[in-house]
Design a protein around this motif. Structure first.
Motif, PDB file in Angstrom:
ATOM      1  N   ILE A 103       0.852  -1.196   0.000  1.00 44.85           N
ATOM      2  CA  ILE A 103       0.000   0.000   0.000  1.00 44.85           C
ATOM      3  C   ILE A 103       0.887   1.244   0.000  1.00 44.85           C
ATOM      4  CG2 ILE A 103      -1.703   1.318   1.315  1.00 44.85           C
ATOM      5  CD1 ILE A 103      -2.645  -1.400   2.479  1.00 44.85           C
ATOM      6  N   ALA A 104       0.583   2.180  -0.872  1.00 46.48           N
ATOM      7  CA  ALA A 104       1.271   3.474  -0.872  1.00 46.48           C
ATOM      8  C   ALA A 104       0.428   4.445  -0.046  1.00 46.48           C
ATOM      9  CB  ALA A 104       1.429   3.992  -2.299  1.00 46.48           C
ATOM     10  N   PRO A 105       0.818   4.698   1.200  1.00 42.49           N
ATOM     11  CA  PRO A 105      -0.034   5.514   2.078  1.00 42.49           C
ATOM     12  C   PRO A 105      -0.121   6.959   1.601  1.00 42.49           C
ATOM     13  CG  PRO A 105       2.080   5.091   3.115  1.00 42.49           C
ATOM     14  CD  PRO A 105       2.049   4.264   1.872  1.00 42.49           C
ATOM     15  N   GLU A 106      -1.318   7.497   1.638  1.00 42.45           N
ATOM     16  CA  GLU A 106      -1.541   8.885   1.256  1.00 42.45           C
ATOM     17  C   GLU A 106      -2.206   9.629   2.410  1.00 42.45           C
ATOM     18  OE1 GLU A 106      -3.839   8.966  -2.282  1.00 42.45           O
ATOM     19  OE2 GLU A 106      -2.306   8.026  -3.536  1.00 42.45           O
ATOM     20  N   GLY A 107      -1.931  10.904   2.506  1.00 40.45           N
ATOM     21  CA  GLY A 107      -2.584  11.739   3.501  1.00 40.45           C
ATOM     22  C   GLY A 107      -2.085  11.562   4.909  1.00 40.45           C
ATOM     23  N   LEU A 108      -0.877  11.008   5.097  1.00 41.62           N
ATOM     24  CA  LEU A 108      -0.347  10.844   6.446  1.00 41.62           C
ATOM     25  C   LEU A 108      -0.074  12.203   7.081  1.00 41.62           C
ATOM     26  CD1 LEU A 108       2.156   7.851   6.080  1.00 41.62           C
ATOM     27  CD2 LEU A 108      -0.215   7.810   6.905  1.00 41.62           C
ATOM     28  N   THR A 109      -0.372  12.320   8.362  1.00 36.14           N
ATOM     29  CA  THR A 109      -0.152  13.566   9.099  1.00 36.14           C
ATOM     30  C   THR A 109       0.836  13.353  10.240  1.00 36.14           C
ATOM     31  OG1 THR A 109      -2.180  13.083  10.355  1.00 36.14           O
ATOM     32  CG2 THR A 109      -2.363  14.608   8.516  1.00 36.14           C
ATOM     33  N   LEU A 110       1.695  12.359  10.097  1.00 38.55           N
ATOM     34  CA  LEU A 110       2.760  12.127  11.075  1.00 38.55           C
ATOM     35  C   LEU A 110       3.762  13.281  11.022  1.00 38.55           C
ATOM     36  CD1 LEU A 110       3.588   8.376  10.295  1.00 38.55           C
ATOM     37  CD2 LEU A 110       2.311   9.218  12.259  1.00 38.55           C
ATOM     38  N   PRO A 111       4.433  13.561  12.131  1.00 38.25           N
ATOM     39  CA  PRO A 111       5.460  14.610  12.107  1.00 38.25           C
ATOM     40  C   PRO A 111       6.787  14.142  11.514  1.00 38.25           C
ATOM     41  CG  PRO A 111       5.225  13.736  14.321  1.00 38.25           C
ATOM     42  CD  PRO A 111       4.172  13.056  13.496  1.00 38.25           C
ATOM     43  N   VAL A 112       6.848  12.887  11.067  1.00 42.39           N
ATOM     44  CA  VAL A 112       8.064  12.346  10.436  1.00 42.39           C
ATOM     45  C   VAL A 112       7.672  11.649   9.138  1.00 42.39           C
ATOM     46  CG1 VAL A 112       9.296  12.019  12.618  1.00 42.39           C
ATOM     47  CG2 VAL A 112       7.873  10.169  11.722  1.00 42.39           C
ATOM     48  N   ALA A 113       8.647  11.475   8.245  1.00 40.36           N
ATOM     49  CA  ALA A 113       8.387  10.763   6.991  1.00 40.36           C
ATOM     50  C   ALA A 113       8.176   9.276   7.272  1.00 40.36           C
ATOM     51  CB  ALA A 113       9.551  10.964   6.034  1.00 40.36           C
ATOM     52  N   TRP A 114       7.419   8.608   6.394  1.00 42.83           N
ATOM     53  CA  TRP A 114       7.128   7.188   6.610  1.00 42.83           C
ATOM     54  C   TRP A 114       7.443   6.366   5.374  1.00 42.83           C
ATOM     55  CZ3 TRP A 114       6.302   4.654  10.939  1.00 42.83           C
ATOM     56  CH2 TRP A 114       5.962   3.294  10.844  1.00 42.83           C
ATOM     57  N   GLU A 115       8.292   5.362   5.552  1.00 46.60           N
ATOM     58  CA  GLU A 115       8.563   4.381   4.508  1.00 46.60           C
ATOM     59  C   GLU A 115       8.822   3.042   5.178  1.00 46.60           C
ATOM     60  OE1 GLU A 115      11.579   5.280   1.697  1.00 46.60           O
ATOM     61  OE2 GLU A 115      10.827   7.292   1.245  1.00 46.60           O
ATOM     62  N   ASP A 116       7.911   2.112   5.034  1.00 47.98           N
ATOM     63  CA  ASP A 116       8.082   0.784   5.608  1.00 47.98           C
ATOM     64  C   ASP A 116       7.241  -0.196   4.797  1.00 47.98           C
ATOM     65  OD1 ASP A 116       7.906  -1.602   7.235  1.00 47.98           O
ATOM     66  OD2 ASP A 116       8.587  -0.406   8.937  1.00 47.98           O
ATOM     67  N   PRO A 117       7.850  -1.187   4.163  1.00 49.21           N
ATOM     68  CA  PRO A 117       7.086  -2.106   3.315  1.00 49.21           C
ATOM     69  C   PRO A 117       6.217  -3.090   4.090  1.00 49.21           C
ATOM     70  CG  PRO A 117       9.366  -2.808   3.449  1.00 49.21           C
ATOM     71  CD  PRO A 117       9.288  -1.481   4.137  1.00 49.21           C
ATOM     72  N   LEU A 118       6.466  -3.231   5.401  1.00 46.50           N
ATOM     73  CA  LEU A 118       5.735  -4.228   6.189  1.00 46.50           C
ATOM     74  C   LEU A 118       4.679  -3.625   7.111  1.00 46.50           C
ATOM     75  CD1 LEU A 118       8.598  -6.657   7.321  1.00 46.50           C
ATOM     76  CD2 LEU A 118       7.071  -6.867   5.350  1.00 46.50           C
ATOM     77  N   PHE A 119       4.875  -2.390   7.545  1.00 49.58           N
ATOM     78  CA  PHE A 119       4.001  -1.832   8.568  1.00 49.58           C
ATOM     79  C   PHE A 119       3.484  -0.451   8.160  1.00 49.58           C
ATOM     80  CE2 PHE A 119       7.064  -4.627  10.667  1.00 49.58           C
ATOM     81  CZ  PHE A 119       6.192  -5.513  11.297  1.00 49.58           C
ATOM     82  N   LEU A 120       2.222  -0.203   8.533  1.00 48.22           N
ATOM     83  CA  LEU A 120       1.595   1.093   8.305  1.00 48.22           C
ATOM     84  C   LEU A 120       1.181   1.696   9.644  1.00 48.22           C
ATOM     85  CD1 LEU A 120      -0.684   0.419   5.197  1.00 48.22           C
ATOM     86  CD2 LEU A 120       1.333   1.895   5.278  1.00 48.22           C
ATOM     87  N   PRO A 286      -5.944  15.589   9.541  1.00 51.27           N
ATOM     88  CA  PRO A 286      -5.343  16.902   9.787  1.00 51.27           C
ATOM     89  C   PRO A 286      -5.686  17.437  11.166  1.00 51.27           C
ATOM     90  CG  PRO A 286      -7.192  17.074   8.257  1.00 51.27           C
ATOM     91  CD  PRO A 286      -6.939  15.613   8.457  1.00 51.27           C
ATOM     92  N   ALA A 287      -4.834  18.320  11.683  1.00 44.60           N
ATOM     93  CA  ALA A 287      -4.999  18.853  13.037  1.00 44.60           C
ATOM     94  C   ALA A 287      -6.350  19.539  13.211  1.00 44.60           C
ATOM     95  CB  ALA A 287      -3.864  19.827  13.346  1.00 44.60           C
ATOM     96  N   GLU A 288      -6.839  20.187  12.159  1.00 45.99           N
ATOM     97  CA  GLU A 288      -8.124  20.900  12.287  1.00 45.99           C
ATOM     98  C   GLU A 288      -9.302  19.954  12.460  1.00 45.99           C
ATOM     99  OE1 GLU A 288      -6.893  21.060   7.870  1.00 45.99           O
ATOM    100  OE2 GLU A 288      -5.951  21.277   9.845  1.00 45.99           O
ATOM    101  N   ALA A 289      -9.096  18.662  12.203  1.00 45.99           N
ATOM    102  CA  ALA A 289     -10.168  17.676  12.379  1.00 45.99           C
ATOM    103  C   ALA A 289     -10.180  17.082  13.783  1.00 45.99           C
ATOM    104  CB  ALA A 289     -10.029  16.549  11.350  1.00 45.99           C
ATOM    105  N   LEU A 290      -9.212  17.451  14.611  1.00 41.60           N
ATOM    106  CA  LEU A 290      -9.176  16.937  15.977  1.00 41.60           C
ATOM    107  C   LEU A 290     -10.296  17.567  16.799  1.00 41.60           C
ATOM    108  CD1 LEU A 290      -5.330  17.061  16.653  1.00 41.60           C
ATOM    109  CD2 LEU A 290      -6.731  15.022  16.272  1.00 41.60           C
ATOM    110  N   PRO A 291     -10.836  16.826  17.761  1.00 42.09           N
ATOM    111  CA  PRO A 291     -11.940  17.356  18.560  1.00 42.09           C
ATOM    112  C   PRO A 291     -11.503  18.494  19.474  1.00 42.09           C
ATOM    113  CG  PRO A 291     -11.228  15.233  19.409  1.00 42.09           C
ATOM    114  CD  PRO A 291     -10.516  15.440  18.114  1.00 42.09           C
ATOM    115  N   GLU A 292     -12.448  19.324  19.837  1.00 37.89           N
ATOM    116  CA  GLU A 292     -12.182  20.420  20.765  1.00 37.89           C
ATOM    117  C   GLU A 292     -11.654  19.857  22.075  1.00 37.89           C
ATOM    118  OE1 GLU A 292     -14.543  24.201  22.834  1.00 37.89           O
ATOM    119  OE2 GLU A 292     -15.551  22.905  21.360  1.00 37.89           O
ATOM    120  N   GLY A 293     -10.619  20.439  22.566  1.00 37.06           N
ATOM    121  CA  GLY A 293      -9.963  19.961  23.779  1.00 37.06           C
ATOM    122  C   GLY A 293      -8.525  19.564  23.516  1.00 37.06           C
TER     123      GLY A 293
END
Length: 328
Positions: A103-120, A286-293
């Motif tokens: 799977i080629a992950p799209e839309g990740l909002t991690l604070p680091v880059a992600w490349e791993d063929p086994l884990f998402l 995205p951060a704007e989708a996080l709940p209030e609080g």
């Protein structure tokens, strides 16, 4: 005629047997499974689209997942393992028990880059010591904590991903001084629990002043309980990051369904459940989708993280240092 009817009946029964709903078994950590965890909502959402029976199986805390899968080997009934983190992925990959997700992950909002063929990834957060706001003189570093009378509950790094994360946090921050820090912390530790749930429960019961948890944990009390009395202590050393992941077992008899689940894991149907059930930051929202609080939570000045290979290399030595200091 009776023979014809009988044959038709047998054909119908056989067809029904072959048309049984496929089952996808996902091993995960214990706190993912209960009604208050993310499991039930995610199960319902995925089953609406997959035409399958999704079954979550609690298997202890995060690090215990890898131990169980390693013990079961190719005989494991699991199709997917959800709840390892990047401190364990190198060790998990070395078992040869996990298959590429493709799977080629799209839309990740991690604070680091992600490349791993086994884990998402499915969520992430920062480890922190959580306390009641009534606590006087909250320590602002490991050294201040060691010098104080503040009592803490932590988790066992051999069975718990937060427990291992704490060891790597101290190791990353202090290097060769890690043994000294642990020697200083030894008399602050009330107990070491197998997993996060037990430790947090003891804290809520008043058995300790602080508990190893996450910067996001106070959001639970604020949002779910309307209780602003819990806070995470910002530490001057920075905070160690955790990225939680899922992977497909090579021995699964449902490879396409397992891959479909991992793809679903990065959609809103899964990700939107995470903030207010697993109380972590979602990996693809995205951060704007996080709940209030969530905007009230502390943000570490410095994020600490070992690569999966570095974590695997120092894990055993870090555990030995910790165990040696606590046994004196």
């Amino acid at each position: 005629m009776r023979h014809t009817i009988l044959a038709a009946g047998l054909t119908t029964i056989a067809g029904a047997a072959f048309a049984q709903t496929p089952v996808l078994t996902v091993y995960t950590y214990d706190s993912f499974v209960p009604d208050w965890g993310p499991g039930p909502a995610i199960e319902a959402a995925f089953e609406e689209t997959c035409g399958c029976d999704l079954q979550f199986v609690g298997a202890g805390d995060g690090a215990a997942l890898l131990s169980r899968v390693r013990l079961e080997g190719a005989r494991s009934e699991a199709d997917v393992v959800l709840g390892l983190d990047t401190n364990l992925t190198a060790a998990a990959a070395e078992t040869g028990l996990f298959a590429p997700h493709g799977i080629a992950p799209e839309g990740l909002t991690l604070p680091v880059a992600w490349e791993d063929p086994l884990f998402l990834p499915f969520d992430w957060g920062y480890f922190a010591f959580v306390h009641d706001t009534s606590l006087a003189d909250v320590p602002g570093s490991f050294e201040e904590l060691a010098a104080s009378d503040v009592s803490i509950v932590i988790q066992d790094p051999r069975s718990s991903t937060p427990g291992l994360g704490l060891l790597l946090w101290v190791q990353h921050a202090y290097g060769d001084r890690a043994a000294e820090i642990w020697a200083g912390l030894a008399d602050n530790i009330v107990t070491v629990t197998p997993g996060w749930s037990e430790a947090y429960g003891l804290f809520l019961e008043g058995e300790a002043d602080m508990v190893l948890s996450y910067t996001t944990s106070p959001a639970y009390h604020l949002i779910a309980e309307d209780d602003p009395s819990k806070a995470a202590a910002p530490f001057a050393e920075g905070h160690y990051m955790q990225i939680e992941v899922a992977g497909i077992l090579a021995g699964t008899d449902q490879p396409e369904l397992a891959r479909e689940f991992l793809a679903f894991m990065l959609t809103e149907g899964f990700q939107s459940v995470i903030p207010t059930t697993n109380w972590m930051y979602p990996a693809a929202l995205p951060a704007e989708a996080l709940p209030e609080g969530f905007e009230t939570l502390i943000t570490p000045d410095s994020a600490l993280l070992y690569s999966p290979e570095e974590a695997a290399e120092i894990r055993d030595a870090a555990i030995a240092t910790w165990a040696g200091a606590l046994s004196r």
